[in-house]
Design a protein around this motif. Structure first.
Motif, PDB file in Angstrom:
ATOM      1  N   ALA A 112      68.144  55.142  72.771  1.00 23.73           N
ATOM      2  CA  ALA A 112      68.644  55.745  74.043  1.00 23.73           C
ATOM      3  C   ALA A 112      69.212  56.908  73.441  1.00 23.73           C
ATOM      4  CB  ALA A 112      69.694  54.353  74.632  1.00 23.73           C
ATOM      5  N   SER A 113      69.911  57.232  72.823  1.00 26.57           N
ATOM      6  CA  SER A 113      71.027  58.556  72.188  1.00 26.57           C
ATOM      7  C   SER A 113      69.507  59.593  71.827  1.00 26.57           C
ATOM      8  CB  SER A 113      71.398  58.151  71.091  1.00 26.57           C
ATOM      9  OG  SER A 113      72.435  59.027  70.182  1.00 26.57           O
ATOM     10  N   ILE A 114      68.506  59.424  70.850  1.00 29.72           N
ATOM     11  CA  ILE A 114      68.170  60.268  70.503  1.00 29.72           C
ATOM     12  C   ILE A 114      66.543  60.770  71.429  1.00 29.72           C
ATOM     13  CG2 ILE A 114      65.072  60.236  69.772  1.00 29.72           C
ATOM     14  CD1 ILE A 114      66.199  58.005  67.978  1.00 29.72           C
ATOM     15  N   LEU A 115      66.561  59.533  73.049  1.00 30.90           N
ATOM     16  CA  LEU A 115      65.897  60.475  74.024  1.00 30.90           C
ATOM     17  C   LEU A 115      67.041  60.856  75.225  1.00 30.90           C
ATOM     18  CD1 LEU A 115      63.039  57.377  74.276  1.00 30.90           C
ATOM     19  CD2 LEU A 115      63.007  59.741  73.359  1.00 30.90           C
ATOM     20  N   GLY A 116      67.900  60.319  75.356  1.00 30.47           N
ATOM     21  CA  GLY A 116      68.266  60.921  76.309  1.00 30.47           C
ATOM     22  C   GLY A 116      68.241  60.029  77.516  1.00 30.47           C
ATOM     23  N   LEU A 117      68.841  58.942  77.532  1.00 28.28           N
ATOM     24  CA  LEU A 117      68.404  57.538  78.362  1.00 28.28           C
ATOM     25  C   LEU A 117      69.424  57.111  78.114  1.00 28.28           C
ATOM     26  CD1 LEU A 117      64.385  57.467  78.177  1.00 28.28           C
ATOM     27  CD2 LEU A 117      65.408  58.973  79.222  1.00 28.28           C
ATOM     28  N   ASP A 118      69.452  55.959  79.023  1.00 25.50           N
ATOM     29  CA  ASP A 118      70.546  54.990  79.453  1.00 25.50           C
ATOM     30  C   ASP A 118      69.245  54.136  78.336  1.00 25.50           C
ATOM     31  OD1 ASP A 118      68.784  53.627  81.421  1.00 25.50           O
ATOM     32  OD2 ASP A 118      69.910  54.304  82.846  1.00 25.50           O
ATOM     33  N   LYS A 119      70.145  52.812  78.191  1.00 21.82           N
ATOM     34  CA  LYS A 119      69.509  51.510  77.115  1.00 21.82           C
ATOM     35  C   LYS A 119      68.495  51.269  78.071  1.00 21.82           C
ATOM     36  CE  LYS A 119      73.552  50.435  76.548  1.00 21.82           C
ATOM     37  NZ  LYS A 119      74.314  49.194  75.713  1.00 21.82           N
TER      38      LYS A 119
END
Length: 268
Positions: A112-119
């Motif tokens: 999520a952090s790498i792709l800029g998304l939520d879980k």
């Protein structure tokens, strides 16, 4: 600790990930080089609050998913990956999420952090990638592996994806003999074989007469991911998880089909 010191232990695995995404060693390595250039020009893009591995992959993903990025002509090391086909090679987010999870072993929060998304978004992408794999067209697979239990396991995984194992070869000679009866659509190859022969040599001999996507399997990836010699685009580390094999098989066949469609003569 400097940024260069922080990312050094993770560069080989970023190259592996980049090649799996781009489909070739040349294209993947070019993106990694571009990532390092970006970090040199603007170190603030490297989030020092994150684990260094996560921060490195996050920087890479930001570059990869940027529509406006263009590789410099002198970064292209192969005529098979020209700049004007960059967008054609970009893999959708579901495959990125699946490879980050199944091949690189990142947790859902890290992805999520790498792709800029939520879980929740990451889990949805991974599920979508699984559906894409299940929908793939079947092909014939040659397994080059000298350990019977691993060969059986690979055979089960491959057949579970709907493919057919045409043969299991334990040596270089058996691999060459197997293709005399038909050409595979995919090869899974161990590097070190039972009689001391090399799966790499067997594959190179095959590639001299026909083209086929190849996935190498080894317990010693660091011996191949040195950056000092030609390296495989698709590499699985032993011991592996079944989802890792599924992810890389999917990715290898994805690029093989794209290449086949691209090279197909257009209708008159």
């Amino acid at each position: 600790m400097s940024i260069s010191q922080a990312i050094a232990p993770h560069l080989a695995y970023l190259r592996r990930f980049a090649r799996a995404l781009a489909g070739t060693q040349a294209a993947g390595d070019a993106y990694v080089a571009a990532t390092l250039e970006v970090l040199i020009e603007d170190p603030s893009l490297f989030d020092t609050k994150l684990d260094p591995r996560v921060a490195l992959f996050r920087t890479f993903a930001g570059l990869w998913n940027s529509v406006g990025v263009n590789l410099k002509p002198d970064m292209q090391t192969s005529p098979a990956t020209p700049v004007d086909r960059k967008l054609e090679s970009i893999t959708p987010l579901p495959r990125q999420a699946f490879l980050l999870s199944a091949v690189e072993g990142f947790s859902v929060p890290d992805i999520a952090s790498i792709l800029g998304l939520d879980k929740g978004g990451v889990m949805e992408l991974i599920d979508q990638a699984g559906r894409e794999i299940a929908a793939q067209v079947a092909t014939d697979v040659l397994v080059i592996e000298d350990e019977p239990m691993i060969a059986m396991d690979l055979e089960g995984i491959v057949e579970g994806l709907g493919h057919k194992v045409m043969a299991v070869a334990r040596t270089h000679a058996e691999a060459v003999k197997a293709i005399a009866h038909g050409k595979p659509g995919l090869v899974l190859a161990d590097i070190q074989l039972a009689d001391g022969s090399s799966g790499l040599d067997a594959v190179n001999e095959m590639l001299g007469s026909f083209q086929v996507p190849v996935i190498f399997i080894t317990a010693y990836p660091d011996r191949l991911l040195t950056g000092e010699r030609p390296e495989p685009a698709f590499l699985i580390t032993k011991p592996y998880q079944p989802d890792t094999v599924k992810a890389i098989v999917s990715q290898a066949l994805f690029f093989e089909r794209r290449a086949r469609l691209r090279d197909r003569p257009s209708a008159a």
